[in-house]
Write an enzyme that holds these catalytic residues in place. Structure first.
Site, PDB file in Angstrom:
ATOM      1  N   SER A 109     -17.696  33.413   0.983  1.00  0.00           N
ATOM      2  CA  SER A 109     -16.731  32.312   0.818  1.00  0.00           C
ATOM      3  C   SER A 109     -15.701  32.330   1.951  1.00  0.00           C
ATOM      4  CB  SER A 109     -16.053  32.383  -0.552  1.00  0.00           C
ATOM      5  OG  SER A 109     -15.382  33.619  -0.711  1.00  0.00           O
ATOM      6  N   ALA A 110     -15.212  33.497   2.297  1.00  0.00           N
ATOM      7  CA  ALA A 110     -14.210  33.580   3.369  1.00  0.00           C
ATOM      8  C   ALA A 110     -14.825  33.164   4.702  1.00  0.00           C
ATOM      9  CB  ALA A 110     -13.655  34.995   3.475  1.00  0.00           C
ATOM     10  N   ALA A 111     -16.076  33.564   4.942  1.00  0.00           N
ATOM     11  CA  ALA A 111     -16.714  33.254   6.225  1.00  0.00           C
ATOM     12  C   ALA A 111     -16.947  31.746   6.358  1.00  0.00           C
ATOM     13  CB  ALA A 111     -18.034  34.012   6.346  1.00  0.00           C
ATOM     14  N   ASP A 152     -10.825  39.994   3.035  1.00  0.00           N
ATOM     15  CA  ASP A 152     -12.018  39.257   3.470  1.00  0.00           C
ATOM     16  C   ASP A 152     -11.684  38.267   4.588  1.00  0.00           C
ATOM     17  OD1 ASP A 152     -13.237  40.594   1.418  1.00  0.00           O
ATOM     18  OD2 ASP A 152     -14.227  38.841   0.559  1.00  0.00           O
TER      19      ASP A 152
END
Ligand code: PMV
Length: 315
Positions: A109-111, A152
């Protein structure tokens, strides 16, 4: 306005998950073997302000305005527009793809969010400093995870091994010797939001016990930092083993994760632990350079749906 693309890596937490939410340090490294990518293309034939989002892997084909308030992708784009003071986007399509497994502790999700933020800002001709990409991504991570520590968004944005403490500037890590990890997926997805909430509940019920677990994990992270600086890879392995025991004690492991960890150790890993929120997702096993295949095979035989072998370079 030319097309603009941005790519961000996956990540793993080497040591320190969960305790990091309570102010202890943690160490995370990027995993460039898996990546999220966002490409923004101009659409000269469409009305200004018309923004289409395509993410075939999650079957998303929507306009920005169609996405519900609070949708992470809507929030990511709105965050960039607010930051850059852009009331209307030029007509464009944002195409999002990712090879990072979802809900597996690899920072998917962070990427994705960081890739979209960087691509949109770049497309607008105003690339944002990494610190800003990271903080905007952190805001969106709150939608996904509730109370994320921020680790993250930091590691995927900076794309380098980091020493992380909540609400403090991140520190790049000094790594004297490259090392190899086998990442093995239990095949079970687990929502970090839920494991973080479960740990909070347990902490509130048994404060002293959980505080001691967090403190002990913090000590292991300090020792791991020393081991990495000295290039003492066997010591790092032992610290990972100890961290897994403390995570078991915290009740965020699972029979599947424990089996993968045990099999990896029996196949020669120098150390192994769950990585990320736990109760599913991935384990990581530290291996000798020529021992990766054996450990990956053992993990597959123990039920891993997928393995990735990655090398963390000296830095
Ligand atoms: O499941 P992941 O990889 O997103 O990792 C979560 C790490 C936690 O420490 C459990 C939560 C956090 O926000 O740091």
């Amino acid at each position: 306005m030319p097309a603009f693309s941005a790519t961000t890596p996956g990540k793993i937490i080497l040591l320190g998950e969960h305790a990091v939410v309570y102010g202890q340090p943690a160490i995370a490294v990027p995993v460039n073997d898996v990546q999220a990518r966002a490409v923004v293309r101009p659409e000269v034939h469409r009305e200004p302000g018309s923004l289409r989002l395509l993410a075939p892997q999650i079957e998303l084909d929507a306009t920005h305005a169609d996405l519900p308030e609070g949708h992470p992708l809507r929030a990511a784009i709105s965050g960039v527009m607010a930051e850059l003071d852009i009331p209307h986007m030029p007509a464009c399509t944002i195409h999002i793809t990712s090879t990072i497994p979802i809900a597996a502790g690899l920072g998917s999700s962070a990427a994705v969010t960081a890739a979209v933020i960087r691509a949109v800002a770049g497309f607008l001709g105003q690339p944002l400093p990494l610190e800003k990409v990271s903080s905007l991504t952190h805001e969106v991570e709150k939608i996904h995870h509730g109370t994320p520590s921020g680790i993250d968004n930091a590691v995927v944005t900076y794309n380098q091994p980091i020493w992380f403490e909540k609400d403090k500037p991140i520190r790049p890590l000094s790594i004297a010797q490259p090392f190899t990890l086998v990442i093995a997926d239990s095949g079970r997805s687990a929502a970090t939001r839920e494991t973080v909430a479960a740990v909070r509940e347990a902490y509130q019920a048994e404060r002293e016990h959980y505080q001691a677990l967090f403190d002990n994990i913090g000590t292991l992270v300090q020792q791991a930092n020393t081991a990495l600086k000295a290039g003492d890879i066997p010591a790092l392995g032992l610290l990972m083993d100890k961290n897994h025991h403390l995570l078991q004690d915290m009740e965020v492991s699972s029979p599947e994760l424990d089996r993968l960890v045990n099999q990896a150790r029996m196949a020669g890993a120098l150390g192994a632990k769950l990585s990320g929120g736990g109760r599913g997702g991935n384990i990581i096993a530290l291996v000798e350079e020529n021992g990766a295949d054996k450990v990956a095979k053992a993990a597959q035989q123990a039920g891993a749906s997928h393995t990735i072998t990655t090398t963390v370079s000296a830095s």
